[in-house]
Design a protein around this motif. Structure first.
Motif, PDB file in Angstrom:
ATOM      1  N   THR A   9       0.828  -1.210   0.000  1.00  0.00           N
ATOM      2  CA  THR A   9       0.000   0.000   0.000  1.00  0.00           C
ATOM      3  C   THR A   9       0.861   1.258   0.000  1.00  0.00           C
ATOM      4  O   THR A   9       0.615   2.191  -0.770  1.00  0.00           O
ATOM      5  N   VAL A  47      -3.851   9.220  -0.656  1.00  0.00           N
ATOM      6  CA  VAL A  47      -4.720   8.452   0.259  1.00  0.00           C
ATOM      7  C   VAL A  47      -4.106   7.084   0.549  1.00  0.00           C
ATOM      8  O   VAL A  47      -4.065   6.644   1.706  1.00  0.00           O
ATOM      9  N   LEU A  51      -2.855   5.753   4.178  1.00  0.00           N
ATOM     10  CA  LEU A  51      -3.361   4.492   4.730  1.00  0.00           C
ATOM     11  C   LEU A  51      -2.219   3.556   5.098  1.00  0.00           C
ATOM     12  O   LEU A  51      -2.258   2.896   6.139  1.00  0.00           O
ATOM     13  N   TRP A  55      -1.652   2.215   8.877  1.00  0.00           N
ATOM     14  CA  TRP A  55      -1.611   0.784   9.183  1.00  0.00           C
ATOM     15  C   TRP A  55      -0.300   0.405   9.841  1.00  0.00           C
ATOM     16  O   TRP A  55      -0.256  -0.423  10.739  1.00  0.00           O
TER      17      TRP A  55
END
Length: 97
Positions: A9, A47, A51, A55
């Protein structure tokens, strides 16, 4: 699994943000208006990047909480075992005042 998801991510978010920033910079330098797909790609990249960081910090917090709980349990077990053992006789005998 969580570490791999965090890494992917964060990597995708940073790559998308870098590509969009380069594209926006080139389109503005050429004298044109910013391209809407590049603005959308940059927003999505930011974004995803945020994230990934969130996390990561959440995973670190969970790991820290588990470590603290384990240390606390170890101290409680140690204190319990000390209380359950009979006192040792003193090495010097009786104490003089």
């Amino acid at each position: 699994m969580a570490h791999m998801l965090i890494t992917v991510t964060t990597g995708v978010g940073s790559l998308a943000t870098a590509v969009a920033a380069t594209g926006l910079g080139l389109s503005i330098a050429a004298g044109g208006m910013p391209q809407p797909p590049l603005v959308g790609l940059m927003a999505a990249g930011v974004v995803a990047l945020v994230l990934g960081f969130v996390w990561h910090f959440e995973e670190q917090s969970r790991t820290w909480s588990r470590q603290v709980a384990g240390r606390r349990r170890a101290r409680q077990l140690g204190a319990r075992s000390v209380r359950d053992t009979p006192p040792r006789p003193s090495a010097g005998g009786t104490r003089r005042r």
